[in-house]
Design an enzyme around this catalytic site. Structure first.
Site, PDB file in Angstrom:
ATOM      1  N   ASP A 159       0.939  -1.079   0.079  1.00 23.96           N
ATOM      2  CA  ASP A 159      -0.038   0.147  -0.029  1.00 23.96           C
ATOM      3  C   ASP A 159       0.793   1.140   0.038  1.00 23.96           C
ATOM      4  O   ASP A 159       2.164   1.163   0.470  1.00 23.96           O
ATOM      5  CB  ASP A 159      -0.715   0.018   1.606  1.00 23.96           C
ATOM      6  CG  ASP A 159      -1.788  -1.099   1.300  1.00 23.96           C
ATOM      7  OD1 ASP A 159      -2.283  -1.813   0.401  1.00 23.96           O
ATOM      8  OD2 ASP A 159      -2.189  -1.430   2.474  1.00 23.96           O
TER       9      ASP A 159
HETATM   10  N1  URA Z   1      -1.339  -5.834   4.080  1.00 24.93           N
HETATM   11  C1  URA Z   1      -1.742  -4.606   3.914  1.00 24.93           C
HETATM   12  O1  URA Z   1      -2.972  -4.555   4.523  1.00 24.93           O
HETATM   13  N2  URA Z   1      -1.135  -3.777   3.123  1.00 24.93           N
HETATM   14  C2  URA Z   1       0.161  -4.003   2.457  1.00 24.93           C
HETATM   15  O2  URA Z   1       0.697  -3.066   2.101  1.00 24.93           O
HETATM   16  C3  URA Z   1       0.627  -5.340   2.651  1.00 24.93           C
HETATM   17  C4  URA Z   1      -0.126  -6.162   3.159  1.00 24.93           C
END
Ligand code: URA
Length: 234
Positions: A103
């Site tokens: 993310d």
């Molecule tokens: N899980 C999440 O919620 N975000 C990420 O970036 C990676 C795994």
């Protein structure tokens, strides 16, 4: 000499199974004639290989371990926002892309490569490649919450999450290390939410045999070592 299907993968034409289909369909020509045998041997510097009448060049695969900072997109390019590729402009190699996504607000280990076959292997749900995250939360993570995460939780998908591994943080209750073998959308955040906590900070610290070392600063990258490549089977 290299197999035709490997040559096509290395040239960025697709994954091993995709290029095999192209070959079987007669879309691949070698030295002016269609070649329908994935195992056919190619002399990279001499033979002319065409896919859909476009010439492919043998490509050297490159592998970079990147420490993604928060605020950066895990995309190859974006019209307005900074992407991980902006940090690797000086890295040798063409057609780099990130293997999977973090993310925008997640930090940590991201592999960048132009090896489609490796990316496919690492991301394939059937392979269950382990990814470990350092997670900070708004409330303490109790042992009961950890047990639920370990068993698998309902995060609103058709299936519960697969069993995970957890490890408490030393000297801190608001968080944990969480090791997953799948890669669903926002999975860590949704799993923690399902057991009653919100993620306030998220960092991926390992993926398969690759470990993000403390000395690799945010926004920096390095080539994979020979040992890491061996462990990845490349
Ligand atoms: N899980 C999440 O919620 N975000 C990420 O970036 C990676 C795994």
């Amino acid at each position: 000499m290299v197999r035709l299907d490997k040559f096509l993968c290395d040239a960025g034409a697709g994954t091993r199974s995709e290029v095999k289909k192209y070959i079987k369909k007669g879309r691949v020509w070698v030295n002016g004639v269609p070649c329908k045998k994935p195992e056919c041997k190619i002399e990279e510097q001499r033979d002319e290989v065409l896919l859909d009448q476009k010439r492919l060049c043998a490509q050297k695969n490159v592998y970079y371990l990147f420490h993604k900072p928060s605020g950066v997109l895990s995309a190859s390019r974006d019209a307005s926002q900074k992407t991980v590729l902006d940090f690797l402009k000086d890295a040798p190699g063409k057609h780099l892309f990130p293997v999977g996504r973090l993310d925008k607000d997640t930090e940590g280990l991201l592999l960048l490569t132009n090896d489609g076959a490796l990316a496919h292997r690492l991301l394939s749900p059937a392979r269950h490649v382990e990814k470990t995250y350092l997670v900070h939360t708004d409330v303490p993570v109790t042992q009961q919450m950890r047990l639920r995460l370990e068993e698998g939780v309902d995060i609103g998908d058709k299936k519960r999450t697969l069993p995970a591994r957890t490890k408490p943080l030393s000297g801190k209750d608001n968080g944990l290390y969480l090791t997953l073998t799948e890669g669903r959308f926002h999975q860590v955040k949704r799993m923690l939410f399902a057991v009653g906590a919100r993620v306030t900070y998220l960092k991926r610290v390992s993926m398969g045999p690759l470990i993000l070392e403390d000395s690799l600063k945010k926004g920096s990258w390095r080539e994979l070592t020979e040992q890491e490549k061996k462990e990845l089977g490349i």
